[in-house]
Design a protein around this motif. Structure first.
Motif, mmCIF file in Angstrom:
data_model
loop_
_atom_site.group_PDB
_atom_site.id
_atom_site.type_symbol
_atom_site.label_atom_id
_atom_site.label_comp_id
_atom_site.label_asym_id
_atom_site.label_seq_id
_atom_site.Cartn_x
_atom_site.Cartn_y
_atom_site.Cartn_z
ATOM 1 N N LYS A 81 4.355 -6.546 9.801
ATOM 2 C CA LYS A 81 3.459 -7.143 8.812
ATOM 3 C C LYS A 81 2.300 -6.198 8.514
ATOM 4 C CE LYS A 81 0.800 -11.351 8.018
ATOM 5 N NZ LYS A 81 0.320 -12.610 8.551
ATOM 6 N N LEU A 82 1.798 -6.269 7.289
ATOM 7 C CA LEU A 82 0.610 -5.505 6.907
ATOM 8 C C LEU A 82 -0.567 -6.466 6.806
ATOM 9 C CD1 LEU A 82 2.050 -3.255 4.067
ATOM 10 C CD2 LEU A 82 1.628 -2.613 6.420
ATOM 11 N N ARG A 142 -2.753 -2.259 -0.645
ATOM 12 C CA ARG A 142 -1.996 -1.615 -1.723
ATOM 13 C C ARG A 142 -1.797 -0.129 -1.419
ATOM 14 N NH1 ARG A 142 1.380 -3.448 -4.774
ATOM 15 N NH2 ARG A 142 2.506 -1.546 -4.516
ATOM 16 N N ARG A 143 -2.848 0.535 -0.920
ATOM 17 C CA ARG A 143 -2.769 1.969 -0.602
ATOM 18 C C ARG A 143 -1.752 2.227 0.504
ATOM 19 N NH1 ARG A 143 -5.943 4.614 2.873
ATOM 20 N NH2 ARG A 143 -7.529 2.999 2.798
ATOM 21 N N ILE A 144 -1.753 1.373 1.525
ATOM 22 C CA ILE A 144 -0.788 1.505 2.624
ATOM 23 C C ILE A 144 0.630 1.341 2.086
ATOM 24 C CG2 ILE A 144 0.044 0.432 4.754
ATOM 25 C CD1 ILE A 144 -2.930 -0.220 5.394
ATOM 26 N N MET A 145 0.843 0.359 1.220
ATOM 27 C CA MET A 145 2.167 0.131 0.645
ATOM 28 C C MET A 145 2.585 1.286 -0.268
ATOM 29 S SD MET A 145 1.987 -3.948 -0.076
ATOM 30 C CE MET A 145 3.669 -4.119 -0.622
ATOM 31 N N GLY A 200 4.429 4.108 1.268
ATOM 32 C CA GLY A 200 5.795 3.857 1.711
ATOM 33 C C GLY A 200 5.888 3.013 2.965
ATOM 34 N N ILE A 201 4.746 2.545 3.451
ATOM 35 C CA ILE A 201 4.741 1.715 4.657
ATOM 36 C C ILE A 201 4.830 0.255 4.229
ATOM 37 C CG2 ILE A 201 3.442 1.059 6.718
ATOM 38 C CD1 ILE A 201 2.150 3.860 6.601
ATOM 39 N N THR A 202 6.034 -0.295 4.345
ATOM 40 C CA THR A 202 6.278 -1.686 3.966
ATOM 41 C C THR A 202 7.005 -2.392 5.114
ATOM 42 O OG1 THR A 202 8.341 -1.027 2.887
ATOM 43 C CG2 THR A 202 6.398 -1.213 1.480
ATOM 44 N N ALA A 243 -8.198 3.602 11.447
ATOM 45 C CA ALA A 243 -8.657 2.352 10.835
ATOM 46 C C ALA A 243 -7.535 1.704 10.027
ATOM 47 C CB ALA A 243 -9.870 2.622 9.949
ATOM 48 N N ASP A 244 -6.734 2.521 9.346
ATOM 49 C CA ASP A 244 -5.603 1.991 8.585
ATOM 50 C C ASP A 244 -4.453 1.615 9.512
ATOM 51 O OD1 ASP A 244 -6.990 2.316 6.218
ATOM 52 O OD2 ASP A 244 -6.106 4.267 5.782
#
Length: 73
Positions: free
Chosen positions: A17-18, A26-29, A32-34, A65-66
């Protein structure tokens, strides 16, 4: 909850989960991290930030942090 930050160098984890909201999520997705993708931790910088990852066949650097916002199993 285990976050990407807790994964050791050389280990592989699967995204469950994000967490986070709006632009951060949105930036993480966009990187390519989904949900369901496998992430291999290649190395961590000497002071612990950033982490170098292998995601979907390419290399990616992510701040701690991300990484805390990415729940893995």
């Amino acid at each position: 909850m285990k976050s990407l930050k807790d994964v050791k160098v050389g280990e592989t984890a699967t995204v469950v989960k994000l967490h986070g909201e709006g632009a951060t999520k949105r930036r993480i997705m966009d990187m390519g991290i989904t949900k369901g993708v496998e992430i291999h931790v290649r190395k961590v910088a000497p002071l612990g930030d950033p982490m170098e990852l292998n995601v979907r066949g390419y290399e990616l650097s992510v701040r701690k942090a991300d990484a805390e916002k990415i729940e893995v199993s």
